[in-house]
Design an enzyme around this catalytic site. Sequence first.
Site, PDB file in Angstrom:
ATOM      1  N   ASP A   1     -11.046   2.447   3.450  1.00  0.00           N
ATOM      2  CA  ASP A   1     -11.358   1.015   3.360  1.00  0.00           C
ATOM      3  C   ASP A   1     -12.853   0.796   3.131  1.00  0.00           C
ATOM      4  O   ASP A   1     -13.270  -0.294   2.735  1.00  0.00           O
ATOM      5  CB  ASP A   1     -10.967   0.308   4.666  1.00  0.00           C
ATOM      6  CG  ASP A   1      -9.633  -0.424   4.567  1.00  0.00           C
ATOM      7  OD1 ASP A   1      -9.284  -0.881   3.464  1.00  0.00           O
ATOM      8  OD2 ASP A   1      -8.951  -0.531   5.605  1.00  0.00           O
TER       9      ASP A   1
ATOM     10  N   GLN B   1      -4.746  -1.465   9.328  1.00  0.00           N
ATOM     11  CA  GLN B   1      -4.607  -2.804   8.750  1.00  0.00           C
ATOM     12  C   GLN B   1      -5.207  -3.860   9.684  1.00  0.00           C
ATOM     13  O   GLN B   1      -4.960  -3.842  10.890  1.00  0.00           O
ATOM     14  CB  GLN B   1      -3.115  -3.088   8.486  1.00  0.00           C
ATOM     15  CG  GLN B   1      -2.851  -4.386   7.750  1.00  0.00           C
ATOM     16  CD  GLN B   1      -3.432  -4.402   6.345  1.00  0.00           C
ATOM     17  OE1 GLN B   1      -3.563  -3.365   5.690  1.00  0.00           O
ATOM     18  NE2 GLN B   1      -3.805  -5.578   5.871  1.00  0.00           N
TER      19      GLN B   1
ATOM     20  N   LYS C   1       0.847  -1.207   0.000  1.00  0.00           N
ATOM     21  CA  LYS C   1       0.000   0.000   0.000  1.00  0.00           C
ATOM     22  C   LYS C   1       0.880   1.253   0.000  1.00  0.00           C
ATOM     23  O   LYS C   1       0.610   2.219  -0.712  1.00  0.00           O
ATOM     24  CB  LYS C   1      -0.940  -0.020   1.213  1.00  0.00           C
ATOM     25  CG  LYS C   1      -2.016  -1.099   1.087  1.00  0.00           C
ATOM     26  CD  LYS C   1      -2.840  -1.302   2.344  1.00  0.00           C
ATOM     27  CE  LYS C   1      -3.776  -2.498   2.153  1.00  0.00           C
ATOM     28  NZ  LYS C   1      -4.718  -2.697   3.242  1.00  0.00           N
TER      29      LYS C   1
HETATM   30  N1  LIG Z   1      -7.599  -2.583   6.560  1.00  0.00           N
HETATM   31  C1  LIG Z   1      -7.643  -3.655   5.769  1.00  0.00           C
HETATM   32  N2  LIG Z   1      -7.201  -4.837   6.217  1.00  0.00           N
HETATM   33  C2  LIG Z   1      -7.266  -5.920   5.400  1.00  0.00           C
HETATM   34  C3  LIG Z   1      -7.768  -5.826   4.086  1.00  0.00           C
HETATM   35  C4  LIG Z   1      -8.226  -4.562   3.654  1.00  0.00           C
HETATM   36  O1  LIG Z   1      -8.705  -4.380   2.508  1.00  0.00           O
HETATM   37  N3  LIG Z   1      -8.138  -3.505   4.517  1.00  0.00           N
HETATM   38  N4  LIG Z   1      -7.740  -6.915   3.230  1.00  0.00           N
HETATM   39  C5  LIG Z   1      -6.941  -8.069   3.589  1.00  0.00           C
HETATM   40  C6  LIG Z   1      -5.498  -7.968   3.226  1.00  0.00           C
HETATM   41  N5  LIG Z   1      -5.191  -7.145   2.042  1.00  0.00           N
HETATM   42  C7  LIG Z   1      -5.191  -5.808   2.174  1.00  0.00           C
HETATM   43  O2  LIG Z   1      -5.050  -5.254   3.206  1.00  0.00           O
HETATM   44  C8  LIG Z   1      -4.702  -7.710   0.829  1.00  0.00           C
HETATM   45  C9  LIG Z   1      -4.630  -9.063   0.638  1.00  0.00           C
HETATM   46  C10 LIG Z   1      -4.045  -9.571  -0.518  1.00  0.00           C
HETATM   47  C11 LIG Z   1      -3.546  -8.732  -1.487  1.00  0.00           C
HETATM   48  C12 LIG Z   1      -2.840  -9.226  -2.694  1.00  0.00           C
HETATM   49  O3  LIG Z   1      -2.308  -8.437  -3.448  1.00  0.00           O
HETATM   50  N6  LIG Z   1      -2.772 -10.510  -2.916  1.00  0.00           N
HETATM   51  C13 LIG Z   1      -1.916 -11.012  -3.972  1.00  0.00           C
HETATM   52  C14 LIG Z   1      -1.065 -12.110  -3.410  1.00  0.00           C
HETATM   53  C15 LIG Z   1      -0.186 -11.529  -2.356  1.00  0.00           C
HETATM   54  C16 LIG Z   1       0.828 -12.501  -1.793  1.00  0.00           C
HETATM   55  O4  LIG Z   1       1.780 -12.814  -2.504  1.00  0.00           O
HETATM   56  O5  LIG Z   1       0.680 -12.871  -0.605  1.00  0.00           O
HETATM   57  C17 LIG Z   1      -2.740 -11.487  -5.113  1.00  0.00           C
HETATM   58  O6  LIG Z   1      -3.878 -11.913  -4.896  1.00  0.00           O
HETATM   59  O7  LIG Z   1      -2.220 -11.399  -6.222  1.00  0.00           O
HETATM   60  C18 LIG Z   1      -3.631  -7.393  -1.301  1.00  0.00           C
HETATM   61  C19 LIG Z   1      -4.203  -6.890  -0.155  1.00  0.00           C
HETATM   62  C20 LIG Z   1      -7.026  -8.313   5.077  1.00  0.00           C
HETATM   63  N7  LIG Z   1      -6.804  -7.113   5.823  1.00  0.00           N
END
Ligand SMILES: Nc1nc2c(c(=O)[nH]1)N[C@@H](CN(C=O)c1ccc(C(=O)N[C@@H](CCC(=O)O)C(=O)O)cc1)CN2
Length: 284
Positions: free
Chosen positions: A121, A98, A54
């Site tokens: 968010d 987060q 982020k």
């Molecule tokens: N405040 C927040 N907390 C959490 C959120 C959120 O939207 N706001 N969502 C999830 C975690 N998350 C963002 O925070 C998130 C999860 C996964 C990815 C992502 O890019 N995934 C990749 C793989 C990543 C890897 O290698 O591990 C993909 O799918 O290509 C981005 C954001 C929980 N907490």
Amino acid sequence: MTARILDGKRIADELLERIKGRVSVRVAAGKSQPGLAVVLVGADPASAVYVKNKRKACKEVAFRSFDYDLPAETPEADLYALIDRLNSDARVHGILVQLPLPPHIDATALINRIDPRKDVDGFHAANVGSLVLRQRGLRPCTPKGVMTLLAHTDRPVRGQHAVIVGVSNHVGRPMALELLLAGCTTTSCHKFTRDLPGFVAQADILVVAVGRPGLVKGEWIKPGAIVIDIGINRLDDGSLVGDVEFDAAAARASWITPVPGGVGRMTVATLIENTLEAAETFFD
Ligand SMILES: Nc1nc2c(c(=O)[nH]1)N[C@@H](CN(C=O)c1ccc(C(=O)N[C@@H](CCC(=O)O)C(=O)O)cc1)CN2
Ligand SMILES: [Mg+2]
């Protein structure tokens, strides 16, 4: 049928590129540089990676990023005080805490302490209410990002039967609302659903957000369906997979999101989009 890949990485990168252009136009016009405060409490390794991504996205689009990396034992009162400070800081247009938070912190109360105009968010009760009522507000990033992905297919959304598997506060339930508001007939499936394969087989648009690898079998998929896999599961060998059997589903679907490189990338880009929207809508 072999599905086309709905490439979240490419679509997210294009979105970030457009946002970067809008930021440079607004700054050249004398408006503020959008600012995003990212609050990380504790040392959960996955959260650290997401937060890093982020902050990196902020840099890419020339936002200011305000970084708070706090110890797991930070008292709740200190977090409320931090949110209060950020709420009244004019340089900050978006605030994100987060998740997950350490168990001694009431996550719902902390999120609801954020000024809803800065809740990028889209988790604050006021923003969820706005979504339910189809009013203007900041929308949860993962479902909103999925709607952006769907707009990049050659298929209509309106009138389709969308089946959403998973009913979490931040993903499954708002996802069903987004699809309903976009004109889908929606079915939400959850742990008490009696015939999951039967519902999945009726989906023109299938969205799965549970967090269980291989939950949805490829043979359940309706030929030609759009398959959106929000699950992110790390296997023992270190690889990442979604909730849907990818190869078997891709043999039947018209479009499918990969994991990694699908919805997750859109979540981060949509957070950045929401921050610019907050700056433009509420603070210009
Ligand atoms: N405040 C927040 N907390 C959490 C959120 C959120 O939207 N706001 N969502 C999830 C975690 N998350 C963002 O925070 C998130 C999860 C996964 C990815 C992502 O890019 N995934 C990749 C793989 C990543 C890897 O290698 O591990 C993909 O799918 O290509 C981005 C954001 C929980 N907490
Ligand atoms: Mg289209």
